[in-house]
Design a protein around this motif. Sequence first.
Motif, PDB file in Angstrom:
ATOM      1  N   THR A  44       1.989 -15.854 -24.164  1.00  0.00           N
ATOM      2  CA  THR A  44       1.431 -15.723 -25.496  1.00  0.00           C
ATOM      3  C   THR A  44       2.128 -14.333 -26.345  1.00  0.00           C
ATOM      4  O   THR A  44       2.813 -14.349 -27.103  1.00  0.00           O
ATOM      5  N   ARG A  92       4.686 -26.607 -27.614  1.00  0.00           N
ATOM      6  CA  ARG A  92       4.293 -25.232 -28.768  1.00  0.00           C
ATOM      7  C   ARG A  92       2.910 -26.615 -29.705  1.00  0.00           C
ATOM      8  O   ARG A  92       2.864 -27.944 -29.466  1.00  0.00           O
ATOM      9  N   GLY A  93       2.208 -25.218 -29.534  1.00  0.00           N
ATOM     10  CA  GLY A  93       0.763 -26.340 -29.954  1.00  0.00           C
ATOM     11  C   GLY A  93       0.280 -26.290 -28.899  1.00  0.00           C
ATOM     12  O   GLY A  93      -0.902 -27.060 -28.491  1.00  0.00           O
ATOM     13  N   PRO A 142       4.362 -14.816 -28.576  1.00  0.00           N
ATOM     14  CA  PRO A 142       2.645 -15.623 -29.641  1.00  0.00           C
ATOM     15  C   PRO A 142       2.808 -16.723 -30.945  1.00  0.00           C
ATOM     16  O   PRO A 142       2.144 -16.955 -31.222  1.00  0.00           O
ATOM     17  N   GLY A 143       4.184 -17.093 -31.710  1.00  0.00           N
ATOM     18  CA  GLY A 143       4.213 -18.137 -32.389  1.00  0.00           C
ATOM     19  C   GLY A 143       4.296 -19.475 -32.098  1.00  0.00           C
ATOM     20  O   GLY A 143       4.205 -20.432 -32.834  1.00  0.00           O
ATOM     21  N   HIS A 144       4.215 -19.694 -30.507  1.00  0.00           N
ATOM     22  CA  HIS A 144       3.933 -20.506 -29.717  1.00  0.00           C
ATOM     23  C   HIS A 144       3.194 -20.966 -30.226  1.00  0.00           C
ATOM     24  O   HIS A 144       2.921 -22.591 -30.047  1.00  0.00           O
ATOM     25  N   ARG A 145       1.605 -20.497 -30.033  1.00  0.00           N
ATOM     26  CA  ARG A 145       0.297 -20.914 -29.694  1.00  0.00           C
ATOM     27  C   ARG A 145       0.032 -22.031 -28.960  1.00  0.00           C
ATOM     28  O   ARG A 145      -1.264 -22.849 -28.963  1.00  0.00           O
ATOM     29  N   ARG A 162      -1.674 -27.332 -24.455  1.00  0.00           N
ATOM     30  CA  ARG A 162      -1.979 -26.912 -23.870  1.00  0.00           C
ATOM     31  C   ARG A 162      -1.501 -27.045 -22.505  1.00  0.00           C
ATOM     32  O   ARG A 162      -1.307 -28.810 -21.807  1.00  0.00           O
ATOM     33  N   THR A 170      -1.968 -22.827 -25.354  1.00  0.00           N
ATOM     34  CA  THR A 170      -3.444 -22.688 -25.659  1.00  0.00           C
ATOM     35  C   THR A 170      -3.216 -22.731 -23.952  1.00  0.00           C
ATOM     36  O   THR A 170      -3.278 -23.795 -23.262  1.00  0.00           O
TER      37      THR A 170
END
Length: 208
Positions: free
Chosen positions: A44, A7-8, A48-51, A10, A53
């Motif tokens: 995504t 989660r969040g 979408p809530g996983h964010r 890269r 990049t």
Amino acid sequence: MTAEVPRGGRVLFIGDSITDAGRDRSCGADLGTGYAMMAGAWFTARHPGHRATFLNRGVSGDRVRDLRARWEQDCLALAPQVVSVLIGINDTWQRYTRDDPTNAADFARDYRHILEGTHRLGARLVLVEPFLVPLDDEQRGWRADLDPKVEVVRKLAAEFDATLVAVDDLFQAAEVDDRVWTRDGVHPTPFGHALIAQAWLRAATPAA
């Protein structure tokens, strides 16, 4: 085995022109128009809530030795949590077009070097097989050079506990006119990029 995207986290796509796919180098966030963009967009859209990049550092024309030379700047310095590598077709192509071969042992040495550095980061590795969709007898002859490199990638995936995306097998198994997937045997059409993206998404899942 799937690669978990934190989660969040890269995610870095890196490789040659197939990954590059016309990305805008002046914009570090541009993903180009190929499988990297498609995979990042669909991931995504689904989560979408996983964010997460997504970054693209593909460079057209790269061989594995070129990837090794820029690995510190274009991979390690970005500190990704997931690294997806697609490299190898230029190591074959340039043998036949420039009389500049890369043997399988050198290919394995340089590929292993970049994986060792990435493994120390604790990043999850996704290795996408190099592939060829031969359009004529001349290109079919390239398999003699490419097949050992595909086998190197498969062995390195097992050695480094990486997730393997077996797109070479996928293209060979697809029973359609080869020109659906590529117009020159190497660079995918949008449909070919979509096939790679679908395979990548089956291999990468969001971490809980």
